[in-house]
Design a protein around this motif. Structure first.
Motif, PDB file in Angstrom:
ATOM      1  N   PRO A  11      42.491   6.140  41.510  1.00 40.96           N
ATOM      2  CA  PRO A  11      43.359   5.329  42.722  1.00 40.96           C
ATOM      3  C   PRO A  11      44.622   4.971  42.014  1.00 40.96           C
ATOM      4  O   PRO A  11      44.879   4.519  40.768  1.00 40.96           O
ATOM      5  N   ALA A  12      45.741   5.236  42.850  1.00 43.59           N
ATOM      6  CA  ALA A  12      47.177   4.782  42.566  1.00 43.59           C
ATOM      7  C   ALA A  12      47.300   3.393  42.139  1.00 43.59           C
ATOM      8  O   ALA A  12      47.778   2.918  41.134  1.00 43.59           O
ATOM      9  N   ALA A  13      46.434   2.555  42.665  1.00 42.53           N
ATOM     10  CA  ALA A  13      46.439   1.169  42.466  1.00 42.53           C
ATOM     11  C   ALA A  13      46.058   0.734  40.769  1.00 42.53           C
ATOM     12  O   ALA A  13      46.647  -0.063  40.383  1.00 42.53           O
ATOM     13  N   TRP A  14      45.004   1.611  40.169  1.00 45.38           N
ATOM     14  CA  TRP A  14      44.657   1.471  38.964  1.00 45.38           C
ATOM     15  C   TRP A  14      45.958   1.850  37.953  1.00 45.38           C
ATOM     16  O   TRP A  14      46.142   1.099  36.878  1.00 45.38           O
ATOM     17  N   PHE A  15      46.598   2.766  38.130  1.00 44.43           N
ATOM     18  CA  PHE A  15      47.736   3.193  37.567  1.00 44.43           C
ATOM     19  C   PHE A  15      48.917   2.210  37.533  1.00 44.43           C
ATOM     20  O   PHE A  15      49.325   1.707  36.397  1.00 44.43           O
ATOM     21  N   ILE A  16      49.031   1.457  38.590  1.00 41.85           N
ATOM     22  CA  ILE A  16      50.123   0.504  38.841  1.00 41.85           C
ATOM     23  C   ILE A  16      49.708  -0.739  38.066  1.00 41.85           C
ATOM     24  O   ILE A  16      50.667  -1.284  37.507  1.00 41.85           O
ATOM     25  N   GLU A  17      48.507  -1.166  38.182  1.00 46.02           N
ATOM     26  CA  GLU A  17      47.958  -2.223  37.608  1.00 46.02           C
ATOM     27  C   GLU A  17      48.026  -2.372  36.107  1.00 46.02           C
ATOM     28  O   GLU A  17      48.469  -2.988  35.288  1.00 46.02           O
ATOM     29  N   HIS A  18      47.740  -0.871  35.630  1.00 49.00           N
ATOM     30  CA  HIS A  18      47.607  -0.585  34.244  1.00 49.00           C
ATOM     31  C   HIS A  18      49.049  -0.201  33.546  1.00 49.00           C
ATOM     32  O   HIS A  18      49.218  -0.236  32.316  1.00 49.00           O
TER      33      HIS A  18
ATOM     34  N   ARG B 166      58.466   5.779  38.102  1.00 53.05           N
ATOM     35  CA  ARG B 166      58.872   6.233  36.572  1.00 53.05           C
ATOM     36  C   ARG B 166      57.929   5.320  35.768  1.00 53.05           C
ATOM     37  O   ARG B 166      57.606   5.904  34.688  1.00 53.05           O
ATOM     38  N   ASN B 167      57.590   4.087  35.878  1.00 51.19           N
ATOM     39  CA  ASN B 167      56.541   3.332  34.819  1.00 51.19           C
ATOM     40  C   ASN B 167      55.546   4.110  34.898  1.00 51.19           C
ATOM     41  O   ASN B 167      54.868   4.314  33.680  1.00 51.19           O
ATOM     42  N   VAL B 168      54.761   4.647  35.861  1.00 51.79           N
ATOM     43  CA  VAL B 168      53.594   4.908  35.815  1.00 51.79           C
ATOM     44  C   VAL B 168      53.586   6.557  35.176  1.00 51.79           C
ATOM     45  O   VAL B 168      52.713   6.989  34.232  1.00 51.79           O
ATOM     46  N   SER B 169      54.680   7.119  35.374  1.00 45.59           N
ATOM     47  CA  SER B 169      54.865   8.517  34.907  1.00 45.59           C
ATOM     48  C   SER B 169      55.112   8.450  33.219  1.00 45.59           C
ATOM     49  O   SER B 169      54.630   9.189  32.690  1.00 45.59           O
ATOM     50  N   GLU B 170      55.987   7.465  32.797  1.00 47.48           N
ATOM     51  CA  GLU B 170      56.325   7.205  31.593  1.00 47.48           C
ATOM     52  C   GLU B 170      54.905   6.855  30.779  1.00 47.48           C
ATOM     53  O   GLU B 170      54.865   7.295  29.644  1.00 47.48           O
ATOM     54  N   LYS B 171      54.190   6.056  31.204  1.00 42.86           N
ATOM     55  CA  LYS B 171      53.044   5.630  30.549  1.00 42.86           C
ATOM     56  C   LYS B 171      51.802   6.572  30.767  1.00 42.86           C
ATOM     57  O   LYS B 171      50.911   6.610  29.573  1.00 42.86           O
ATOM     58  N   PHE B 172      51.427   7.285  31.881  1.00 43.87           N
ATOM     59  CA  PHE B 172      50.476   7.921  32.000  1.00 43.87           C
ATOM     60  C   PHE B 172      50.661   9.668  32.280  1.00 43.87           C
ATOM     61  O   PHE B 172      49.734  10.332  32.250  1.00 43.87           O
ATOM     62  N   ASP B 173      51.816   9.964  32.419  1.00 43.32           N
ATOM     63  CA  ASP B 173      52.390  11.370  32.545  1.00 43.32           C
ATOM     64  C   ASP B 173      51.691  11.628  34.136  1.00 43.32           C
ATOM     65  O   ASP B 173      51.370  12.725  34.267  1.00 43.32           O
ATOM     66  N   VAL B 174      51.633  11.039  35.030  1.00 44.21           N
ATOM     67  CA  VAL B 174      50.870  11.156  36.327  1.00 44.21           C
ATOM     68  C   VAL B 174      52.003  10.808  37.152  1.00 44.21           C
ATOM     69  O   VAL B 174      53.000   9.777  37.054  1.00 44.21           O
TER      70      VAL B 174
ATOM     71  N   PRO C 255      46.620   9.788  43.238  1.00 50.46           N
ATOM     72  CA  PRO C 255      47.042  11.011  42.659  1.00 50.46           C
ATOM     73  C   PRO C 255      45.928  11.912  42.485  1.00 50.46           C
ATOM     74  O   PRO C 255      44.682  11.215  42.092  1.00 50.46           O
ATOM     75  N   ILE C 256      45.850  13.122  42.681  1.00 51.09           N
ATOM     76  CA  ILE C 256      44.816  13.860  42.213  1.00 51.09           C
ATOM     77  C   ILE C 256      45.199  14.881  40.800  1.00 51.09           C
ATOM     78  O   ILE C 256      46.201  15.430  41.122  1.00 51.09           O
ATOM     79  N   ILE C 257      44.480  14.675  40.005  1.00 50.63           N
ATOM     80  CA  ILE C 257      44.736  15.411  38.794  1.00 50.63           C
ATOM     81  C   ILE C 257      43.522  16.384  38.438  1.00 50.63           C
ATOM     82  O   ILE C 257      42.557  16.629  38.707  1.00 50.63           O
ATOM     83  N   SER C 258      43.868  17.060  37.449  1.00 54.49           N
ATOM     84  CA  SER C 258      43.144  18.144  36.933  1.00 54.49           C
ATOM     85  C   SER C 258      42.045  17.413  35.827  1.00 54.49           C
ATOM     86  O   SER C 258      42.211  16.329  35.566  1.00 54.49           O
ATOM     87  N   THR C 259      40.605  18.127  35.720  1.00 51.47           N
ATOM     88  CA  THR C 259      39.583  17.374  35.122  1.00 51.47           C
ATOM     89  C   THR C 259      40.199  17.237  33.694  1.00 51.47           C
ATOM     90  O   THR C 259      39.921  16.250  32.872  1.00 51.47           O
TER      91      THR C 259
END
Ligand code: FAD
Length: 334
Positions: free
Chosen positions: A269-276, A317-325, A239-243
């Motif tokens: 890295p998307a992998a970081w979000f999934i792992e966390h 869903r899980n990544v969105s709920e936890k990180f709003d990404v 994912p590419i996110i704002s600063t």
């Protein structure tokens, strides 16, 4: 042209899901395409398939066209550069190996990416800090609207991160026939700052062959072998996110990895979000995230396409709920 009727697609895509197609046509030349057109094979629903390493079949079109035409040819060269054309059905990594063996530089970091040369420009394949947009000069593609052949310059391909012109409005409307790369014969542009290539090369001679070997070693250590565990590589784009969003995440996770992206954005890295999100190595039924690389969803055997997609949606869903990404799928769902 070879026509296979009522055929399982299990061995035609790397996820290895057992689905049947009523017709699969192997296209070995441009004239095969025109023959197929005369036989009205393009009149119903159809899909253009390469090596099947980035697809999942949910609905099966009436005809699958597998692009098989081969050939690598040198177009021109001078003291510094060589221009090489590769036909769409060539295995991408065979092309990379050919380049490395002949000391033509520019694609060595893209070693061992599965699939065909024809599919490579569709998503602008990339790895270890390079993408094919860095060396691709032009490509020829056949329009499935009027069956004419058009040459696309690098600019016209509108390459982006895992993206190109061919993935948008005219998605599925073109068959890439061949692509031409400008590669270096000397003064190679080494890209060493990704995946620890630099530290691995330290005690070795800096050569295309050594870079290729390091990349292959790293990839085989990290990614599952598709002949053992079905998968399509990275299931999601990074994912590419704002600063602002990045700074907000950094407050809670100071160690969050990142790369700078275009337009002052940040790629994480998307992998970081999934792992966390606690989903590294997570398994449900026949599907799971790979233990060494959570970005890869694997088919542990007997998984259906729906099961894989539901699993992917659960991750989103899980990544969105936890990180709003929001994670975006990289794999093409047919
Ligand atoms: C283990 C593994 C590791 C991977 N690592 C990477 C990586 O590091 N970097 C990366 O970018 N990708 C990676 N991928 C994804 C995949 O290898 C690439 O997307 C590859 O380019 C797909 O090639 P393919 O021939 O298998 O295409 P397919 O999966 O058959 O098709 C992919 C898309 O291209 C279209 N297409 C195929 N051929 C043509 C053609 N001739 N003309 C027009 N459209 C066509 C299809 O319709 C589909 O939309 C990996 C996949 C796996 C399984």
């Amino acid at each position: 042209m070879k026509i296979l009727n009522n055929i399982s697609l299990k061995s035609f895509h790397t996820f290895g899901v057992d689905v049947n197609a009523s017709s699969l046509i192997e296209i070995e030349s441009l004239s095969d395409i025109y023959t197929a057109k005369e036989k009205s094979c393009f009149n119903g629903s159809f899909y253009i398939l390469g090596g099947g390493s980035n697809v999942l079949f949910l609905t099966i079109p009436e005809v699958i066209f597998k692009i098989c035409f081969k050939g690598i040819s040198i177009i021109k060269e001078d003291d510094d550069y060589i221009w090489i054309t590769v036909n769409a059905g060539e295995n991408w990594d065979d092309f990379v190996r050919y380049c490395v063996e002949n000391n033509y530089g520019g694609v060595e970091n893209l070693s061992y990416i599965p699939g065909t040369a024809g599919a490579a420009p569709i998503q602008n394949i990339g790895a270890y800090g390079t993408e094919i947009k860095d060396t691709l000069q032009r490509l020829n593609a056949l329009s499935l609207t009027d069956f004419s052949v058009k040459e696309f310059s690098n600019k016209e391909c509108a390459f982006g991160y895992r993206d190109s012109f061919f993935k948008h409005k005219e998605n599925g409307q073109w068959i890439v026939l061949d692509s031409t790369y400008r590669l270096t014969k000397r003064n190679h542009n080494w890209v060493l700052n990704y995946g620890n290539i630099k530290s691995f090369i330290e005690n070795k001679t800096l050569s295309l062959e050594n870079i290729r070997n390091i990349v292959i070693q790293q990839r085989t250590a990290k990614l599952p072998d598709v002949s053992v565990l079905g998968n399509a590589g990275s299931f999601f784009k990074n994912p590419i996110i704002s600063t602002e969003k990045f700074e907000q995440l950094k407050q809670s996770y100071p160690e969050i990895p990142f790369f700078s992206a275009a337009n002052q954005k940040i790629k994480v890295p998307a992998a970081w979000f999934i792992e966390h999100a606690g989903l590294k190595g997570f398994k449900k039924g026949n599907v799971g995230t790979y233990v060494n690389q959570p970005l890869v969803i694997v088919n542990y055997g007997g998984a259906t396409t729906t099961e894989i997609i539901e699993f992917a949606k659960m991750i989103v869903r899980n990544v969105s709920e936890k990180f709003d990404v929001e994670l975006e799928m990289e794999v093409n769902i047919v």
